[in-house]
Design a protein around this motif. Structure first.
Motif, short mmCIF file in Angstrom:
data_model
loop_
_atom_site.label_atom_id
_atom_site.label_comp_id
_atom_site.label_asym_id
_atom_site.label_seq_id
_atom_site.Cartn_x
_atom_site.Cartn_y
_atom_site.Cartn_z
N SER A 68 13.46 1.03 -4.04
CA SER A 68 12.96 -0.29 -4.39
C SER A 68 11.43 -0.27 -4.27
O SER A 68 10.84 0.66 -3.70
CB SER A 68 13.53 -1.35 -3.45
OG SER A 68 13.00 -1.17 -2.14
N GLU A 69 10.81 -1.32 -4.78
CA GLU A 69 9.36 -1.42 -4.66
C GLU A 69 8.95 -1.47 -3.19
O GLU A 69 7.95 -0.88 -2.79
CB GLU A 69 8.85 -2.67 -5.40
CG GLU A 69 7.35 -2.77 -5.43
CD GLU A 69 6.85 -3.93 -6.28
OE1 GLU A 69 5.69 -4.30 -6.09
OE2 GLU A 69 7.61 -4.44 -7.11
N ASP A 74 6.48 0.88 1.60
CA ASP A 74 6.62 1.33 2.99
C ASP A 74 6.25 2.80 3.13
O ASP A 74 5.56 3.20 4.06
CB ASP A 74 8.05 1.10 3.50
CG ASP A 74 8.39 -0.37 3.70
OD1 ASP A 74 7.45 -1.20 3.75
OD2 ASP A 74 9.59 -0.68 3.80
N ALA A 75 6.70 3.63 2.20
CA ALA A 75 6.40 5.06 2.25
C ALA A 75 4.89 5.30 2.11
O ALA A 75 4.33 6.15 2.82
CB ALA A 75 7.18 5.79 1.16
N ARG A 80 -0.29 6.55 5.25
CA ARG A 80 -1.70 6.22 5.50
C ARG A 80 -2.01 6.07 6.96
O ARG A 80 -3.15 5.87 7.34
CB ARG A 80 -2.06 4.93 4.75
CG ARG A 80 -2.04 5.10 3.26
CD ARG A 80 -2.47 3.85 2.55
NE ARG A 80 -2.48 4.09 1.12
CZ ARG A 80 -2.04 3.23 0.22
NH1 ARG A 80 -1.56 2.06 0.59
NH2 ARG A 80 -2.08 3.53 -1.05
N GLN A 81 -1.01 6.16 7.80
CA GLN A 81 -1.25 5.95 9.24
C GLN A 81 -1.71 7.21 9.89
O GLN A 81 -1.51 8.28 9.56
CB GLN A 81 0.02 5.44 9.91
CG GLN A 81 0.38 4.06 9.41
CD GLN A 81 1.70 3.58 10.01
OE1 GLN A 81 2.40 4.31 10.68
NE2 GLN A 81 2.02 2.32 9.76
#
Length: 81
Positions: A68-69, A74-75, A80-81
């Protein structure tokens, strides 16, 4: 059939060819032949044939496993963390 010896292949190019061959479970020679065929013997397929193939491949996609979008967002945020 003719034989061909290729000399002075840059290391990076050889490494990429070797990796590609391993991924496709082919010898380096077979992988090189595939690339040469694709480059020098272009497909005579019509646009309609390309579209038919694309539709056929699309039907093989398992819709129960589509992201899903929100999953994609979320991925991206996790990366980016």
């Amino acid at each position: 059939m003719a034989s061909l010896t290729v000399k002075n292949i840059p290391d990076e190019l050889y490494d990429r060819l070797k990796t590609s061959a391993a991924l496709h479970r082919r010898s380096i020679n077979s992988e090189l032949l595939i690339y040469l065929e694709r480059a020098l013997l272009p497909s005579n397929a019509t646009p309609e044939q390309h579209l038919d193939k694309a539709r056929e491949l699309r039907q093989q996609v398992r819709t129960d496993r589509l992201l899903s979008e929100a999953d994609i967002t979320d991925a991206k945020n996790d990366g980016r963390q």
